[in-house]
Design an enzyme around this catalytic site. Sequence first.
Site, PDB file in Angstrom:
ATOM      1  CB  CYS A  24      -0.907   0.028   1.227  1.00 28.40           C
ATOM      2  SG  CYS A  24      -2.062  -1.337   1.300  1.00 28.40           S
TER       3      CYS A  24
HETATM    4  C1  BEZ Z   1       0.585  -4.622   1.826  1.00 30.54           C
HETATM    5  O1  BEZ Z   1       0.017  -3.570   1.524  1.00 30.54           O
HETATM    6  O2  BEZ Z   1       1.791  -4.723   1.762  1.00 30.54           O
HETATM    7  C2  BEZ Z   1      -0.203  -5.833   2.214  1.00 30.54           C
HETATM    8  C3  BEZ Z   1      -1.397  -5.668   2.891  1.00 30.54           C
HETATM    9  C4  BEZ Z   1      -2.102  -6.790   3.287  1.00 30.54           C
HETATM   10  C5  BEZ Z   1      -1.621  -8.059   2.963  1.00 30.54           C
HETATM   11  C6  BEZ Z   1      -0.432  -8.201   2.247  1.00 30.54           C
HETATM   12  C7  BEZ Z   1       0.279  -7.068   1.865  1.00 30.54           C
END
Ligand code: BEZ
Length: 212
Positions: A45
């Site tokens: 994100c």
């Molecule tokens: C991320 O944004 O890195 C992420 C969020 C939830 C699960 C896996 C990755």
Amino acid sequence: MSLRLGDIAPNFKASTTEGEIDFYEYLGTGWGILFSHPADYTPVCTTELGRTALLKYEFEKRNVKVLAVSVDPLDKHLGWRNDINETQGCTVDFPIIADEDKTVANLYGMIHPNASETFTVRSLFIIGPDKKVKLMIIYPASTGRNFNEVLRVIDSLQLTANYSVATPADWKGGEDVIVVPAVSTEAAIEKFPKGVKVVKPYLRYTPQPNID
Ligand code: BEZ
């Protein structure tokens, strides 16, 4: 019933990192992208919001307003935004909705309970000036979106809206486009002065009309 292409994108009011907003007022008369993130302070994100900020001028050129959403609270968004700016070399100045009560997530079907009961998946909606849903893409939490593809789709949608052309598989900006079936070949020849190549009566190409 979940949203489908052509449906009116539901309006909402929300608390965001840029203050309280009314979605329709924020979009104004232009195009919009509403996209969800599983959670703050997560690596994928972080890169996605940074990339979106770095593409600010690409979105502006296309008259597109962007709006992110996750179910985390505002104070967490504000702290995380500092990290995004620091690590991605950007300035996030678009709103991130604090959707703690999941109003927006539920309106747009962003929670897929068999993936996660609590967090949104990576849903992305492109909304046209008529407030209708033009595109929906859903990625799993572990895969960061391809923002070049998002821009490519916006270009395609805007070409269709403005010139009655469609874009073929793997089309990239500058390549020939397709005359939509609703336009006769006779009308196409008049409408597209750069020329129309008829491969089959239903498969007709013309140079991209909005470039020299
Ligand atoms: C991320 O944004 O890195 C992420 C969020 C939830 C699960 C896996 C990755």
